[in-house]
Every structure is written in structure tokens, then in C-alpha cells.
Design a protein around this motif. Structure first.
Motif, mmCIF file in Angstrom:
data_model
loop_
_atom_site.group_PDB
_atom_site.id
_atom_site.type_symbol
_atom_site.label_atom_id
_atom_site.label_comp_id
_atom_site.label_asym_id
_atom_site.label_seq_id
_atom_site.Cartn_x
_atom_site.Cartn_y
_atom_site.Cartn_z
ATOM 1 N N ARG A 131 0.691 -1.198 -0.061
ATOM 2 C CA ARG A 131 0.051 0.004 0.132
ATOM 3 C C ARG A 131 1.021 1.340 0.114
ATOM 4 N NH1 ARG A 131 -4.423 1.405 4.554
ATOM 5 N NH2 ARG A 131 -4.900 3.400 3.657
ATOM 6 N N GLN A 132 1.823 1.173 1.001
ATOM 7 C CA GLN A 132 2.688 2.556 0.874
ATOM 8 C C GLN A 132 3.682 2.518 -0.466
ATOM 9 O OE1 GLN A 132 2.808 4.742 3.302
ATOM 10 N NE2 GLN A 132 1.209 3.746 4.484
ATOM 11 N N LEU A 133 4.053 1.427 -1.051
ATOM 12 C CA LEU A 133 4.660 1.595 -2.318
ATOM 13 C C LEU A 133 3.642 2.351 -3.353
ATOM 14 C CD1 LEU A 133 7.183 1.047 -4.234
ATOM 15 C CD2 LEU A 133 6.084 -1.133 -4.576
ATOM 16 N N PHE A 134 2.576 1.827 -3.402
ATOM 17 C CA PHE A 134 1.617 2.372 -4.424
ATOM 18 C C PHE A 134 1.229 3.729 -4.054
ATOM 19 C CE2 PHE A 134 -2.595 3.845 -5.653
ATOM 20 C CZ PHE A 134 -2.740 3.428 -7.019
ATOM 21 N N LEU A 135 1.029 4.303 -2.910
ATOM 22 C CA LEU A 135 0.883 5.748 -2.385
ATOM 23 C C LEU A 135 2.035 6.495 -2.805
ATOM 24 C CD1 LEU A 135 -1.053 5.341 0.951
ATOM 25 C CD2 LEU A 135 -2.027 6.111 -1.187
ATOM 26 N N ARG A 136 3.116 5.924 -2.581
ATOM 27 C CA ARG A 136 4.565 6.723 -2.958
ATOM 28 C C ARG A 136 4.660 6.961 -4.411
ATOM 29 N NH1 ARG A 136 9.085 3.690 -1.198
ATOM 30 N NH2 ARG A 136 8.086 3.936 0.589
ATOM 31 N N VAL A 137 4.107 5.809 -5.363
ATOM 32 C CA VAL A 137 4.098 5.879 -6.885
ATOM 33 C C VAL A 137 2.943 6.908 -7.205
ATOM 34 C CG1 VAL A 137 3.593 4.528 -8.962
ATOM 35 C CG2 VAL A 137 5.106 3.760 -7.289
ATOM 36 N N GLU A 138 1.971 6.804 -6.566
ATOM 37 C CA GLU A 138 0.717 7.748 -6.874
ATOM 38 C C GLU A 138 1.211 9.141 -6.636
ATOM 39 O OE1 GLU A 138 -2.056 10.550 -5.891
ATOM 40 O OE2 GLU A 138 -1.314 9.328 -4.304
ATOM 41 N N ARG A 139 1.785 9.460 -5.480
ATOM 42 C CA ARG A 139 1.995 11.009 -5.276
ATOM 43 C C ARG A 139 3.204 11.204 -6.324
ATOM 44 N NH1 ARG A 139 3.429 9.006 -0.162
ATOM 45 N NH2 ARG A 139 1.381 8.801 1.033
ATOM 46 N N THR A 140 4.109 10.470 -6.711
ATOM 47 C CA THR A 140 4.915 11.053 -7.612
ATOM 48 C C THR A 140 4.350 11.182 -8.845
ATOM 49 O OG1 THR A 140 6.683 9.528 -6.678
ATOM 50 C CG2 THR A 140 7.114 10.299 -8.825
ATOM 51 N N GLY A 156 -6.775 10.238 -18.175
ATOM 52 C CA GLY A 156 -7.189 9.255 -17.486
ATOM 53 C C GLY A 156 -6.473 8.420 -16.540
ATOM 54 N N LEU A 157 -5.379 8.182 -17.225
ATOM 55 C CA LEU A 157 -4.526 7.131 -16.431
ATOM 56 C C LEU A 157 -4.098 7.821 -15.182
ATOM 57 C CD1 LEU A 157 -2.919 5.325 -19.464
ATOM 58 C CD2 LEU A 157 -4.350 4.325 -17.930
ATOM 59 N N PHE A 158 -3.660 8.895 -15.299
ATOM 60 C CA PHE A 158 -3.268 9.736 -13.941
ATOM 61 C C PHE A 158 -4.367 9.513 -12.988
ATOM 62 C CE2 PHE A 158 0.340 11.610 -16.651
ATOM 63 C CZ PHE A 158 1.277 11.310 -15.821
ATOM 64 N N CYS A 159 -5.633 10.035 -13.641
ATOM 65 C CA CYS A 159 -6.760 10.083 -12.783
ATOM 66 C C CYS A 159 -6.983 8.769 -11.909
ATOM 67 C CB CYS A 159 -8.212 10.655 -13.632
ATOM 68 S SG CYS A 159 -8.041 12.270 -14.015
ATOM 69 N N ALA A 160 -6.958 7.639 -12.503
ATOM 70 C CA ALA A 160 -7.210 6.466 -12.080
ATOM 71 C C ALA A 160 -6.328 6.094 -10.865
ATOM 72 C CB ALA A 160 -6.922 5.284 -13.226
ATOM 73 N N LEU A 161 -5.081 6.704 -11.016
ATOM 74 C CA LEU A 161 -4.040 6.493 -9.898
ATOM 75 C C LEU A 161 -4.405 7.424 -8.736
ATOM 76 C CD1 LEU A 161 -0.663 6.187 -11.786
ATOM 77 C CD2 LEU A 161 -1.846 4.425 -10.844
ATOM 78 N N GLY A 162 -4.758 8.449 -9.007
ATOM 79 C CA GLY A 162 -5.082 9.550 -7.962
ATOM 80 C C GLY A 162 -6.248 9.013 -7.296
ATOM 81 N N ILE A 163 -7.516 8.321 -7.957
ATOM 82 C CA ILE A 163 -8.707 7.776 -7.643
ATOM 83 C C ILE A 163 -8.579 6.534 -6.615
ATOM 84 C CG2 ILE A 163 -10.775 6.533 -7.982
ATOM 85 C CD1 ILE A 163 -10.826 8.371 -10.660
ATOM 86 N N ILE A 164 -7.496 5.764 -7.036
ATOM 87 C CA ILE A 164 -7.149 4.762 -6.142
ATOM 88 C C ILE A 164 -6.360 5.183 -4.769
ATOM 89 C CG2 ILE A 164 -5.905 2.541 -5.880
ATOM 90 C CD1 ILE A 164 -6.334 2.352 -9.039
ATOM 91 N N GLY A 165 -5.534 6.195 -5.086
ATOM 92 C CA GLY A 165 -4.819 6.643 -4.027
ATOM 93 C C GLY A 165 -5.665 7.467 -3.009
ATOM 94 N N ASN A 166 -6.738 8.048 -3.484
ATOM 95 C CA ASN A 166 -7.640 8.561 -2.464
ATOM 96 C C ASN A 166 -8.560 7.844 -1.816
ATOM 97 O OD1 ASN A 166 -8.956 11.127 -1.550
ATOM 98 N ND2 ASN A 166 -10.681 10.407 -2.451
ATOM 99 N N TRP A 167 -8.856 6.654 -2.402
ATOM 100 C CA TRP A 167 -9.594 5.580 -1.654
ATOM 101 C C TRP A 167 -8.640 4.688 -0.536
ATOM 102 C CZ3 TRP A 167 -9.152 -0.160 -1.997
ATOM 103 C CH2 TRP A 167 -10.376 -0.648 -1.419
ATOM 104 N N LEU A 168 -7.381 4.694 -1.170
ATOM 105 C CA LEU A 168 -6.356 4.042 -0.161
ATOM 106 C C LEU A 168 -6.073 4.941 1.078
ATOM 107 C CD1 LEU A 168 -3.884 2.107 -2.306
ATOM 108 C CD2 LEU A 168 -5.875 1.041 -0.805
ATOM 109 N N ASP A 169 -5.863 6.391 0.917
ATOM 110 C CA ASP A 169 -5.513 7.341 1.934
ATOM 111 C C ASP A 169 -6.331 8.522 1.790
ATOM 112 O OD1 ASP A 169 -4.112 8.621 3.789
ATOM 113 O OD2 ASP A 169 -2.464 9.395 2.557
ATOM 114 N N PRO A 170 -7.646 8.451 2.009
ATOM 115 C CA PRO A 170 -8.551 9.729 1.841
ATOM 116 C C PRO A 170 -7.938 10.972 2.364
ATOM 117 C CG PRO A 170 -9.734 7.797 2.886
ATOM 118 C CD PRO A 170 -8.315 7.418 2.998
#
Length: 164
Positions: free
Chosen positions: A2-11, A141-155
Motif C-alpha cells: 500500500r505504501q509503495l502504491f501511495l508513493r508511486v501515486e504521489r510521484t 485518465g490514467l493519471f486520474c485512475a491512480l489518483g482515485i485509487i490513492g484517494n480511496w487508500l488514503d483519503p
């Protein structure tokens, strides 16, 4: 994981936001250049208008992921505030799935539109294919998908927490 995904998403969200800021700067600079050439030099540069439009399209589609990441695009504030914590998590999942479905449609049809537009050229810039303008939809849209999942994991609901 989860932390790895959130780091990738933030980047990736930072990269998208930097791209949106760059496109805004390009559009503004081209706008000033167009005004100077049209009204001061009386030799209008028609190609700037096309590139300004191109930059604004990319700016919007690269800026939207940050709004999704912050939970600002799809907001169910009243229902969220009145719900107990378990229902809130369920609401987050429903909103995330609905937003992902919408973004999936945008990516799918955006890619199709970009491929179909690849045979077109931009008016005033015959050497540049419309593919590059239309590509903003699936890329954003691909960037948005990462942001949506990131917001769901870490609102990020700072505006809701301070308003209560």
C-alpha cells in the motif's frame, strides 16, 4: 504494498501537476506572443492559437488527477457527514468504483479517438498530428485512475474535518 502504491501515486500526481503547470505557462506565453505579433507587429502568428488550445487541453487533463487525489471531484459531503464510519468506508468504495468506471470510459474512448485522429493534422501546424492533442484524454485518465485509487487508500478529507 500500500505504501509503495501511495508513493508511486504521489510521484505520478506530482508529475501530472507539473505538466499542467507547464502547459499553463506555455499557453500564457503563447497568448502574450500572439497579442504582440497581432497588435504590435501587425503580423499575426496563426500557429499560436492552435498551440494555445493544445496546451489548454493538456493542462486540464493533467490537472484533474490532483482534484481526484484530494477528493474534490466527486464529493458526497452531506451523506458522508451523516453516516457512521463503516458506511463512510462503503461510500468511499462506491464513489471510487464509479469514478474509475467513468475514467475507464474516458481512457478507452480517448485512446480510440487519438488513434482515429492520427491521420489529421493541426490547422496551421500541418507537421503536427492531432494524435498528440487527443492523447491528453487517455494519459490524463490514467493519471486520474491512480489518483482515485490513492484517494480511496488514503483519503484526504481536510475540508470535511474542519467544517464539522
Amino acid at each position: 504494498m500500500r505504501q509503495l502504491f501511495l508513493r508511486v501515486e504521489r510521484t505520478t500526481t506530482f508529475i501530472a501537476l507539473a505538466g499542467a503547470c507547464a502547459m499553463l505557462a506555455i499557453a500564457a506565453a503563447l497568448g502574450v506572443f500572439q497579442i504582440l505579433t497581432r497588435f504590435v507587429l501587425e503580423q499575426p502568428a496563426e500557429w499560436t492559437e492552435v498551440l494555445i488550445r493544445f496546451a489548454l487541453i493538456w493542462m486540464v487533463f493533467l490537472g484533474i488527477p490532483l482534484a481526484f487525489r484530494q477528493g474534490a471531484m466527486v464529493s458526497v459531503d452531506v451523506l458522508y457527514r451523516w453516516s457512521p464510519p463503516r458506511v463512510r468506508r462503503w461510500l468511499d468504495a462506491v464513489v471510487a468504483l464509479a469514478a474509475l468506471a467513468l475514467v475507464g470510459v474516458i481512457v478507452w474512448w480517448g485512446w480510440d479517438y487519438a488513434q482515429r485522429g492520427s491521420v489529421q493534422t493541426m490547422a496551421g501546424l500541418e507537421s503536427l498530428s492531432m494524435f498528440w492533442a487527443y492523447l491528453a484524454m487517455p494519459v490524463g485518465g490514467l493519471f486520474c485512475a491512480l489518483g482515485i485509487i490513492g484517494n480511496w487508500l488514503d483519503p484526504q478529507r481536510n475540508e470535511l474535518e474542519t467544517a464539522q
